[in-house]
Design a protein around this motif. Structure first.
Motif, PDB file in Angstrom:
ATOM      1  N   GLY A 166       0.810  -1.217   0.000  1.00 28.19           N
ATOM      2  CA  GLY A 166       0.000   0.000   0.000  1.00 28.19           C
ATOM      3  C   GLY A 166       0.840   1.262   0.000  1.00 28.19           C
ATOM      4  N   PHE A 167       2.171   1.104  -0.087  1.00 24.04           N
ATOM      5  CA  PHE A 167       3.042   2.279  -0.138  1.00 24.04           C
ATOM      6  C   PHE A 167       2.842   3.001  -1.471  1.00 24.04           C
ATOM      7  N   ASP A 168       3.279   4.244  -1.516  1.00 25.49           N
ATOM      8  CA  ASP A 168       2.946   5.101  -2.657  1.00 25.49           C
ATOM      9  C   ASP A 168       4.049   5.252  -3.690  1.00 25.49           C
ATOM     10  N   PHE A 169       5.313   5.098  -3.279  1.00 25.06           N
ATOM     11  CA  PHE A 169       6.411   5.325  -4.219  1.00 25.06           C
ATOM     12  C   PHE A 169       7.564   4.388  -3.911  1.00 25.06           C
ATOM     13  N   PHE A 170       7.996   3.647  -4.919  1.00 23.15           N
ATOM     14  CA  PHE A 170       9.211   2.846  -4.834  1.00 23.15           C
ATOM     15  C   PHE A 170      10.119   3.300  -5.967  1.00 23.15           C
ATOM     16  N   GLY A 171      11.397   3.552  -5.665  1.00 23.68           N
ATOM     17  CA  GLY A 171      12.277   4.028  -6.717  1.00 23.68           C
ATOM     18  C   GLY A 171      13.725   3.621  -6.518  1.00 23.68           C
ATOM     19  N   GLY A 172      14.431   3.428  -7.633  1.00 24.82           N
ATOM     20  CA  GLY A 172      15.862   3.116  -7.590  1.00 24.82           C
ATOM     21  C   GLY A 172      16.201   1.919  -8.436  1.00 24.82           C
ATOM     22  N   GLY A 173      16.540   0.806  -7.759  1.00 20.03           N
ATOM     23  CA  GLY A 173      16.880  -0.418  -8.457  1.00 20.03           C
ATOM     24  C   GLY A 173      15.652  -1.242  -8.787  1.00 20.03           C
ATOM     25  N   GLY A 174      15.861  -2.366  -9.477  1.00 20.77           N
ATOM     26  CA  GLY A 174      14.745  -3.183  -9.937  1.00 20.77           C
ATOM     27  C   GLY A 174      14.415  -4.340  -9.015  1.00 20.77           C
ATOM     28  N   LEU A 175      13.818  -5.391  -9.585  1.00 23.57           N
ATOM     29  CA  LEU A 175      13.379  -6.573  -8.851  1.00 23.57           C
ATOM     30  C   LEU A 175      14.291  -7.744  -9.191  1.00 23.57           C
ATOM     31  N   LYS A 176      14.712  -8.496  -8.183  1.00 25.62           N
ATOM     32  CA  LYS A 176      15.689  -9.563  -8.400  1.00 25.62           C
ATOM     33  C   LYS A 176      15.055 -10.894  -8.838  1.00 25.62           C
ATOM     34  N   ASP A 177      13.844 -11.191  -8.375  1.00 19.96           N
ATOM     35  CA  ASP A 177      13.276 -12.488  -8.715  1.00 19.96           C
ATOM     36  C   ASP A 177      11.745 -12.448  -8.770  1.00 19.96           C
ATOM     37  N   PRO A 178      11.186 -11.642  -9.663  1.00 18.44           N
ATOM     38  CA  PRO A 178       9.721 -11.509  -9.714  1.00 18.44           C
ATOM     39  C   PRO A 178       8.998 -12.781 -10.161  1.00 18.44           C
ATOM     40  N   ASN A 179       9.726 -13.745 -10.756  1.00 15.01           N
ATOM     41  CA  ASN A 179       9.105 -14.989 -11.237  1.00 15.01           C
ATOM     42  C   ASN A 179       9.425 -16.209 -10.387  1.00 15.01           C
ATOM     43  N   ASN A 180      10.119 -15.991  -9.254  1.00 17.71           N
ATOM     44  CA  ASN A 180      10.495 -17.083  -8.359  1.00 17.71           C
ATOM     45  C   ASN A 180      11.357 -18.134  -9.067  1.00 17.71           C
ATOM     46  N   LYS A 181      12.251 -17.673  -9.943  1.00 17.82           N
ATOM     47  CA  LYS A 181      13.141 -18.589 -10.646  1.00 17.82           C
ATOM     48  C   LYS A 181      14.083 -19.313  -9.683  1.00 17.82           C
ATOM     49  N   LYS A 182      14.416 -18.644  -8.570  1.00 17.86           N
ATOM     50  CA  LYS A 182      15.332 -19.255  -7.600  1.00 17.86           C
ATOM     51  C   LYS A 182      14.622 -20.256  -6.684  1.00 17.86           C
ATOM     52  N   LYS A 183      13.288 -20.345  -6.838  1.00 19.29           N
ATOM     53  CA  LYS A 183      12.486 -21.304  -6.065  1.00 19.29           C
ATOM     54  C   LYS A 183      12.669 -21.112  -4.554  1.00 19.29           C
ATOM     55  N   ASN A 184      12.774 -19.854  -4.140  1.00 24.15           N
ATOM     56  CA  ASN A 184      12.925 -19.565  -2.712  1.00 24.15           C
ATOM     57  C   ASN A 184      11.593 -19.383  -2.004  1.00 24.15           C
ATOM     58  N   SER A 185      10.504 -19.524  -2.753  1.00 21.83           N
ATOM     59  CA  SER A 185       9.174 -19.403  -2.157  1.00 21.83           C
ATOM     60  C   SER A 185       8.320 -20.597  -2.562  1.00 21.83           C
ATOM     61  N   SER A 186       7.517 -21.086  -1.629  1.00 18.92           N
ATOM     62  CA  SER A 186       6.584 -22.183  -1.917  1.00 18.92           C
ATOM     63  C   SER A 186       5.175 -21.645  -2.109  1.00 18.92           C
TER      64      SER A 186
END
Length: 502
Positions: A166-186
């Motif tokens: 619900g935050f309003d502004f994120f800025g700077g670098g990007g996202l490291k694993d938006p597709n869960n390629k590293k399989k760090n989440s179940s």
């Protein structure tokens, strides 16, 4: 006789430990603010930035940093719950929420109980919230303000948390694993960037579009088109006019967040830490200046709202074991020598060395490469090192030649502890070049990792005086909470009982 002596020593050690615990159990007063709450809260975190980094930067630029002009100046301890030398996740959680936690944990206590950050508290107060960083926006420090995961490497879960913040502004670098390629989440919920877009965020990556953003555009997540390493902004000394700088992200965040209910903005100078890990003085200095220029944006805003704004600047830990002095130069400092360095270690490693290896296919000697080193770092190979600090000494020449051979063979990881300590996992030639340059400038490095020295914390504005003195990093959260008009949840940790004080 030997057994009795051992027993006596054991009893003595136990007595000392009991004495230490008793000393820690003494009540500790935490100075907090009890006046009218501030409307606008800024928190700047220089990752890896302690007094050596700040002092070296001032010596290099020849003037006082903005953060060092603040009326309130304090020193802050940084240890984690389970280790004396902290990491960014544990330290950021302490600063964000007032909770000591274990290495690698974000937004959680050691028992994995979720804890609220000051950013989340600000959101619940109806304030707008912004998070800015020069490294990936899901890296440990920014993530501590909006996510709650037991392991900082759960980048997918952290990316999902952005959509749910619900935050309003994120800025700077990007996202490291938006597709869960590293399989760090179940708990895969779909592409995290799609979730962020579906949550109403406008995604911006081009500078022209970024500059055109207006407050009426709603929630935004923005990153630079060129992300140099690890989804992070390029080092300050490597960026071009087409890149969005940390001060520009900060200025835009202020513009987008300003509203009658106030806001909370956290800005991290993350690549100060990365440059110190690599022992690159010029890179960390230029990024510290960039970080300070970002702070200047907040100061400009505070001048328009002097009775409603608090600005806090701190570091999460020191990195690199930087020393302002080197045995080889005795008491001499030659910081101007660093101005001869044109690129960061990262760009030299990623672009210059691979091109050289490709074009020469191992046929070129170190002597052939010397002009390249001189061109990018100013290091000279002819002349008297006693008269010119840019000239390499005999032992340094040997170091450079050895490193060159290893680099040409593609060696970066070493089982030999001595070589590992010498190069720290970085390209051997690049890190040896920065060591030679930095040493001749009068700077020394003792580590490629974090250290346990305290960091400096400074503040200006509403409740700033509560940030004077010597205190722990969890107290930063307590102090900010009190300035926000929230009663801090002050508690006991490691036998130290914390209570509020004026």
């Amino acid at each position: 006789m030997r057994v009795s002596i051992r027993k006596m020593l054991l009893l003595l050690v136990c007595a000392l430990l009991v004495s230490a615990v008793s000393a820690q159990a003494k009540e500790k007063k935490v100075r907090v603010y009890k006046g009218k709450p501030a409307k606008y809260i800024f928190l700047f975190i220089g990752d890896g930035m302690a007094m050596p980094q700040k002092s070296a930067t001032e010596a290099y630029i020849g003037k006082e940093l903005v953060m060092n002009t603040f009326p309130a100046q304090g020193m802050t301890t940084t240890y984690a719950a389970d280790r004396f030398i902290t990491g960014s996740a544990a330290s950021a959680t302490a600063i964000a929420s007032g909770q000591k936690t274990n290495i690698g944990m974000l937004g959680m206590s050691p028992s994995q109980k979720q804890v609220k950050s000051v950013a989340e508290i600000a959101r619940s107060q109806g304030k707008k919230v912004g998070i800015v960083s020069s490294v990936s926006i899901d890296h440990a420090t920014p993530a501590a303000f909006y996510s709650h995961v037991p392991t900082r490497g759960q980048y997918y879960d952290i990316d999902v948390a952005i959509s749910e913040s619900g935050f309003d502004f994120f800025g700077g670098g990007g996202l490291k694993d938006p597709n869960n390629k590293k399989k760090n989440s179940s708990n895969y919920k779909g592409n995290a960037l799609d979730l962020i877009k579906n949550a109403g965020y406008k995604v911006v990556t081009e500078k022209d579009t970024f500059n055109a953003l207006k407050p009426g555009d709603g929630k935004v997540i923005a990153w630079n088109a060129w992300l140099q390493d690890g989804q992070a902004l390029p080092y300050t000394m490597d960026k071009s006019p087409s890149d969005i700088s940390l001060p520009e992200f900060t200025g835009k965040a202020i513009e987008m967040l300003d509203n009658p209910n106030g806001f909370f903005l956290m800005v991290e100078g993350g690549k100060i830490d990365w440059a110190c890990h690599a022992n690159d003085a010029a890179a960390f200095i230029h990024n510290t200046v960039d970080f300070d220029d970002s702070i200047a944006k907040a100061v400009e805003f505070a001048k328009k709202h002097p009775s409603e704004t608090l600005i806090v600047v701190t570091g999460d830990h020191e990195c690199g074991g930087l020393t302002l002095g080197f045995a080889g130069t005795k008491y001499s400092s030659h910081y101007d020598s660093l101005k001869n360095q044109d690129v960061s270690f990262q760009k030299f490693t990623d672009e210059i060395i691979p091109l050289w290896r490709k074009e020469n296919a191992g046929k070129a000697s170190f002597e052939d490469f010397e002009p390249t080193i001189t061109h990018f770092f100013g290091i000279e190979f002819d002349g008297d090192p006693k008269k010119n600090p840019m000239v390499v000494k005999d032992y340094q020449l040997k170091m450079l030649k050895d490193a060159y051979e290893r680099t040409m063979k593609g060696e970066t990881k070493f089982k030999n502890a001595g070589l590992n300590n010498l190069y720290g996992g970085y390209d051997p030639l690049t890190v040896t070049i920065t060591h030679v340059l930095d040493n001749n400038a009068g700077l020394g490095w003792t580590s490629f990792k974090h250290t346990g020295v305290p960091v400096a914390t400074s503040a200006m504005g509403v409740g700033a005086s509560s940030f004077n003195g010597y205190y722990d990093n969890i107290d930063i959260a307590y102090k900010i909470m009190s300035v926000m008009g929230v009663t801090p949840q002050i508690y006991s940790f490691n036998g130290k009982v914390r209570v509020a004080a004026n």
